[in-house]
Scaffold this motif. Structure first.
Motif, short mmCIF file in Angstrom:
data_model
loop_
_atom_site.label_atom_id
_atom_site.label_comp_id
_atom_site.label_asym_id
_atom_site.label_seq_id
_atom_site.Cartn_x
_atom_site.Cartn_y
_atom_site.Cartn_z
N SER A 354 -90.00 19.29 -30.43
CA SER A 354 -89.32 19.37 -29.15
C SER A 354 -88.37 18.21 -28.92
N GLY A 355 -88.03 17.48 -29.92
CA GLY A 355 -86.99 16.45 -29.79
C GLY A 355 -87.08 15.71 -28.48
N GLY A 356 -86.08 15.89 -27.66
CA GLY A 356 -86.08 15.21 -26.37
C GLY A 356 -85.68 13.77 -26.54
N GLU A 357 -85.88 13.03 -25.48
CA GLU A 357 -85.35 11.68 -25.46
C GLU A 357 -85.96 10.84 -26.58
N ASP A 361 -84.31 13.08 -36.05
CA ASP A 361 -84.66 13.85 -37.23
C ASP A 361 -84.40 13.04 -38.48
N ARG A 374 -88.15 17.96 -43.20
CA ARG A 374 -87.65 17.43 -41.94
C ARG A 374 -88.81 16.78 -41.20
N PRO A 540 -80.76 19.35 -38.54
CA PRO A 540 -81.29 20.68 -38.78
C PRO A 540 -80.28 21.80 -38.54
N ASP A 541 -79.47 21.72 -37.49
CA ASP A 541 -78.52 22.81 -37.31
C ASP A 541 -77.11 22.35 -36.93
N GLY A 542 -76.74 21.19 -37.48
CA GLY A 542 -75.35 20.77 -37.35
C GLY A 542 -75.00 20.30 -35.95
N LEU A 828 -78.74 35.93 -16.63
CA LEU A 828 -80.07 36.36 -17.04
C LEU A 828 -80.81 36.87 -15.80
N VAL B 33 -79.93 28.33 -18.79
CA VAL B 33 -81.19 28.40 -19.53
C VAL B 33 -80.83 28.47 -21.02
N ARG B 40 -86.82 26.75 -28.81
CA ARG B 40 -87.37 26.17 -27.61
C ARG B 40 -86.45 26.53 -26.44
N GLY B 62 -79.13 21.18 -32.17
CA GLY B 62 -80.32 20.37 -31.98
C GLY B 62 -80.85 20.64 -30.59
N HIS B 63 -81.24 19.59 -29.87
CA HIS B 63 -81.67 19.77 -28.49
C HIS B 63 -80.61 19.22 -27.54
N ALA B 77 -83.29 18.06 -23.03
CA ALA B 77 -84.62 17.67 -22.56
C ALA B 77 -84.54 16.78 -21.32
N THR B 78 -83.53 15.92 -21.25
CA THR B 78 -83.50 14.95 -20.15
C THR B 78 -82.31 15.16 -19.22
#
Ligand code: SRM
Ligand SMILES: Cc1cc2nc3c(=O)[nH]c(=O)nc-3n(C[C@H](O)[C@H](O)[C@H](O)COP(=O)(O)OP(=O)(O)OC[C@H]3O[C@@H](n4cnc5c(N)ncnc54)[C@H](O)[C@@H]3O)c2cc1C
Ligand code: SF4
Ligand code: FES
Lengths: 847, 121
Positions: A354-357, A361, A374, A540-542, A828, B33, B40, B62-63, B77-78
């Motif tokens: 979940s990566g995040g702050e 990677d 990875r 992972p995905d550029g 959505l 969203v 994720r 990435g994220h 995320a932040t």
């Protein structure tokens, strides 16, 4: 009963201790599976005589190792070899096993359970270990004979019978179970197709890169793998005959295995009034909302989590047994890891991505050996790992992860594995390279040893490119680039600048644009994940720089074959309109050569009225621009414009924009040729083409040049004796007048040269490089040598352009207006004001 | 939070992989969203901290998402701008259950000028 306390003898496999004293307290277990039996083993290991144990099992078997059903299906094991507790075990421990008789009812007030046969047994403590039920997607035909799940021995028996008859099998679900089923059925001689809804196989455990590798490997083994595929129906009259997908594809099948997921088996517990969420809710001691009823295994929900793997069960069973003998330790949840049990395919995944702050990677890709690793690191700790091809270090990474070990000291070496990272205190990659022997192989593709690389450096190859051209190290897949650079720096010391002369595409790769384009063609790469794998992308995905570039390079290299990746396009190209500062869009329909007519003008006027467009304007490209359209309205606007015969003007694209023309010989007193007509023909030939950057053309009818042909990417200036062709002009930020390419005699030649030049630019320029800087970089002489001096080469370029145009000249607006990619335009969900009522969904849109 | 406080806004599968959809809130900012390459789901107020670009239209990698207007990179995320840029957009709590995407009911009520409901989580 402390008499029988065996202290710390915790291994459940410990020698059986006959229970000399028979307790009068009774423990009834529902579920003779992995968790139920393990819980009993754990209890026996602590206090063998504390309870009299009765186990009910729905299956007519002793307890076996469910995870080994895959090897049984694959023919690598027999049922007897996967039995965990044989009949003797039950007898030795005085355990009553009631197999093949599922419990139907729990009476908590009377403290009894009743099985299907009618047998009723009383309990002091009840343990529910009913595991999970496979999910069956309720498509038409799901109940036909020949449609099965993959959960127990009976399912395996069904599959073996079906496989004996041969034919086609479809496995729905490309997760762990589905792939193991597919593998087994393939080995048993069936022709297997795997249908997977998500874009990536095992998407919960693997990222896109590893999923792509896995898919390629399965395809190489003869399986057909369809990702992004949605099952609509299972077809058949008396038994299954085929599977039909939502897109209409029909796949023949005499066997369909549904492996789309599992759901905790909670029906019994719910009927008994126990607290049930996603699973049977338990506390840290596996006690349910009734103090005398416990639950363990896949059927439980602990702290909001349900599990589908065995490792958590072991921890749960320990905590449960400790609780039962009143030495409470408590279960605190589990971190899980997954391994695919398919011989020869090493796949490992653990933790969370979940990566995040602060998450980073670390990626290692070795294309020659098919390896992808990875690690996700946060605050100097590993929080997730995906390994493909080489999973030897999976256990080690998982251990570091679970123990939250600080990896700061070994970070540089971590990805190379335990042996490297903790071996001999070599924490400097350079030291590790220095320590390699002279005959250690550096470049696997070209078989170049360290000795040879050092030799060529000593002999004067003092840059990476020089090494590549002298000894071929790092000249192919490039995976050893880092090693070669370290050798350069070790050998040359301070003399090595370390700077690569090639500017890399972005920070995700050490390759430049030209390298990437060359390798895509040389290695016949066909997708973005494939390029990223083979060329060792470090992410992972550029990123938003490389993804659009790769998408374009593939599109250019594989016309008609490559499937465009919408998510790798900038917003304007994804929405087929220009985004404005307020988030609305402008719409520019094509007006061939700047010509229009009343029907088009009326349609545009009607659109402006109907959609309340705040402005309509004549552009600098000789057409009309309608402003302020909301993204929801775009398809309707396009439908109206299409109805009047207009197509997308691509005012938004890295593509052909406009062909400007002047009035020419038809009307103008100075006109020498039909510049308007030629412009229209050229626009009809070139429209729709995707390019490295935008591309503008103009045709002027005489050297007065009213169409400004000499500041266009390709310009034609008509003269009495023919057509002067000009290239590489730009009127934008930095004005550049065109270079004169050559003069031709006929319209056809003008068009052929235009197509050839455009294709050369498409094939050789870097993404986001317009023709002006490109021509300056490679020189006009080079362009002349390809277009003017080499008729055969020119013709080949022209043909390649026209071939690719067959696939490009599909109006993207028409497709959208007809409903394609609706999700790009509709929200959505929408929440409106609900006067007087609690706010709720006003409109739900599930495209 | 109890389930009643969460609202189902659609299926994960309805959001393109490495893409985004919006949830519109009458009288308030849209919510973007996002679904990342590793499947994720994240949610942010759909308004770039720079000049209010619609983040849901950017490229997801990435994220992070790169804003479609001037390419600021925003952490999903932040909500923070990454790299050189400074700024932050509120995140919206989001949950995925059985393939469905849920957001808190409170996030579907328009924010008042002084008290935004969606807050950095
Ligand atoms: C609509 C239009 C202005 C107008 O109202 O006339 C226009 C509008 C924009 N131009 Fe332009 N350009 C327009 C003709 C031009 C011209 C004139 C021409 O084509 O003859 C030029 C100079 C000629 C040239 O390109 O060499 C021009 C040079 C640029 C540049 C600088 C390109 C360069 O290489 O230096 C940019 C920036 C870029 O592309 O990166 C740009 C970028 C833009 C963008 C797309 C800015 C953006 O990224 O959002 C503007 C979109 C506005 C919108 O929201 O629709 N526009 N732009 C013209 C559309 C022409 C058409 O029908 O498609
Ligand atoms: C083919 C396959 C491969 C797998 N591979 C792996 C792997 O590689 N790694 C991994 O960690 N996990 C793997 N798993 C998952 C693993 O097997 C489960 O996590 C584990 O078996 C769960 O144990 P359990 O006791 O909770 O459920 P089960 O082992 O399913 O036991 C539950 C038992 O209860 C019985 N039961 C249900 N209701 C009743 C009732 N009313 N009355 C009486 N009995 C009842 C069921 O028939 C079943 O025998 C795999 C699963 C399968 C099917
Ligand atoms: S010159 Fe082009 S880019 Fe600049 S404001 Fe005008 S339309 Fe926009
Ligand atoms: S508005 Fe997002 S980067 Fe400018």
């Amino acid at each position: 009963m402390d008499f029988h306390d065996l202290g710390n003898m915790a291994t459940p496999e410990a020698a059986p201790v006959p229970s000399a004293v028979r307790s009068d307290r009774r423990l009834v277990v529902i579920g003779n599976g992995m968790a139920g039996c393990r819980a009993v083993e754990e209890l026996l290991a602590r206090e063998p005589g504390r309870y009299r144990v009765t186990i009910f099992g729905a299956e007519p078997h002793v307890n076996y190792n469910r995870i080994m059903l895959s090897p049984v299906l694959a023919g690598e094991k027999t049922f007897d070899e996967i039995v965990i507790n044989d009949a003797a075990w039950y007898a030795d421990h005085d355990i009553e096993l009631i197999a093949g008789d599922p419990v139907d009812h729990i009476d908590r007030a009377a403290r009894t359970v009743t099985a299907r046969s009618g047998r009723t047994v009383g309990y002091d403590k009840l343990l529910i270990a009913t595991g999970s039920d496979p999910v069956i997607i309720p498509v038409p035909g799901h109940d036909l004979p020949g449609v099965i799940t993959f959960r127990d021995m009976k399912d395996v028996d069904h599959m073996l019978v079906a496989a004996g008859r041969g034919g086609d099998a479809v496995v729905i679900g490309g997760g762990l179970l589905g792939l193991e089923a597919a593998h087994g059925l393939t080995l048993r001689g069936m022709k297997v197709t795997v249908i997977h809804l998500a874009a990536t196989l095992m998407e919960r455990q693997l990222d896109e890169a590893a999923g792509w590798l896995l898919k390629s490997a399965l395809e190489a083994r003869g399986q057909t793998v369809l990702t992004g595929a949605n099952t609509a129906e299972i077809v058949g009259t008396d038994r299954v005959e085929a599977v039909r997908l939502a897109d209409g594809t029909v796949i023949p099948a005499s066997l369909v295995v549904m492996a789309v997921g599992i759901r905790p088996a909670v029906a019994l517990a719910r009927a008994a009034g126990l607290a049930v969420g996603r699973g049977i809710q338990v506390d840290d001691h596996m006690v349910t909302s009734d103090a005398d009823v416990l639950a363990v295994g896949e059927c439980v929900e602990h702290d909001g989590m349900v599990y589908g793997l065995v490792a958590p069960l072991w921890d749960m069973c320990r905590a449960l047994a400790d609780g039962l003998v009143e030495r409470h330790t408590g279960y605190r949840g589990s971190v899980t890891s997954t391994k695919l049990k398919v011989a020869g395919l090493d796949v490992f995944s653990a933790g969370d991505f979940s990566g995040g702050e602060g998450a980073e990677d670390i990626v290692l890709r070795d294309a020659a050996r098919g390896i992808y690793k990875r690690l996700v690191v946060r605050d100097d700790r590993i929080v997730g790992a995906v390994l493909y091809g080489d999973t030897a270090d999976g256990g080690w990474y998982f251990d570091l992860l679970k123990k939250r070990e600080d990896i700061a000291d070994i970070r540089e070496m971590l990805i190379f594995g335990q042996a490297y990272a903790s071996g001999g205190g070599q924490t400097d990659p350079k030291a590790a390279v220095a320590a390699l022997s002279d005959d250690a192989e550096i470049c696997g593709c070209n078989g170049v040893t360290k000795g040879k690389v050092v030799c060529s450096i000593v002999d004067g190859a003092t840059s990476l490119d020089a090494v590549r051209s002298t000894c071929k190290a790092s000249a192919s897949c490039g995976s050893c680039t880092g090693l070669v650079e370290q050798l350069l720096s070790l050998t040359l010391g301070a003399d090595y600048g370390g700077e690569r002369t090639v500017k890399t595409m972005c920070t995700c790769t050490s390759f430049g644009h030209d390298d990437v384009r060359r390798e895509i063609v040389a290695q016949d790469m066909r997708s973005i994940p494939e390029v990223m794998q083979k060329l060792h992308w470090s992410t992972p995905d550029g990123c938003s720089s490389c993804r659009p570039a790769l998408n374009y390079y593939l599109l250019c290299a594989l016309p008609g074959v490559y499937v465009d990746d919408q998510q790798s396009r900038f917003v304007n190209e994804r929405m087929h309109a220009n985004i404005q500062k307020d988030g609305t869009y402008s719409v520019v329909p094509r007006m061939w050569g700047g010509l229009t007519n009343p029907r088009e003008l009326r349609a545009i006027a009607d659109v402006v009225d109907k959609f309340n467009a705040p402005m309509v304007k004549v552009t600098g490209g000789q057409r009309l621009d309608i402003f302020g359209i909301k993204k929801e309205d775009l398809p309707a606007v396009w439908a109206d414009l299409n109805a009047a015969g207009m197509v997308s003007g691509h005012a938004y694209g890295k593509s052909l924009r406009t062909v400007k023309t002047c009035v020419g010989s038809d009307w103008c007193r100075f006109g020498t040729q039909d510049s308007t007509g030629l412009g229209v023909q050229i626009e009809q030939m070139t429209w729709g083409s995707w390019m490295p950057h935008k591309f503008k053309i103009a045709v002027s009818g005489c050297p007065r040049n009213c169409a400004e042909a000499t500041i266009k990417d390709f310009g034609v200036v008509c003269v009495d004796s023919g057509y002067e062709l000009h290239v590489g002009g730009n009127g934008g930020i930095k004005v550049r007048a065109t270079d004169f390419l050559c003069k031709v005699a006929t319209e056809q030649e003008a068009k052929d040269y235009c197509a050839a030049f455009t294709q050369l630019y498409r094939e050789e320029a870097r993404y986001l490089e317009r023709t002006a800087p490109w021509v300056e970089r490679i020189g006009l002489d080079y362009i002349k040598s390809r277009i003017v001096d080499d008729p055969a080469g020119r013709q080949a370029l022209t043909e390649r352009f026209l071939f690719s145009q067959q696939f490009m000249q599909d109006d993207p607006w028409a497709a959208r207006a007809a409903g394609a990619d609706r999700e790009q335009h509709a929200p959505l969900a929408a929440f409106g004001p609900a006067p007087g009522a609690a706010p709720g969904p006003a409109m739900m849109e599930n495209a | 939070m109890m389930p009643a406080d969460w609202i189902d806004i659609g299926a994960v599968a309805d959001i393109p992989l490495r893409g985004a959809r919006t949830v519109t809130i009458a009288g308030g900012d849209d919510i973007g969203v996002f679904r990342t390459g590793d499947d994720r789901v994240f949610a942010l107020v759909n308004r770039c901290p720079h000049k209010h670009g619609p983040l849901s239209q950017g490229i997801v990698h990435g994220h992070a998402v790169s804003c479609p207007l001037h390419n600021w990179r925003i952490s999903l995320a932040t909500g923070e701008a990454l790299g050189e840029d400074k700024g932050c957009v509120p995140t919206v709590p989001v949950e995925v259950r059985d393939g469905r995407v849920l957001i808190p009911r409170a996030a579907t009520v328009p924010a008042t000028a002084t008290a935004p409901v969606a807050r950095a989580a």
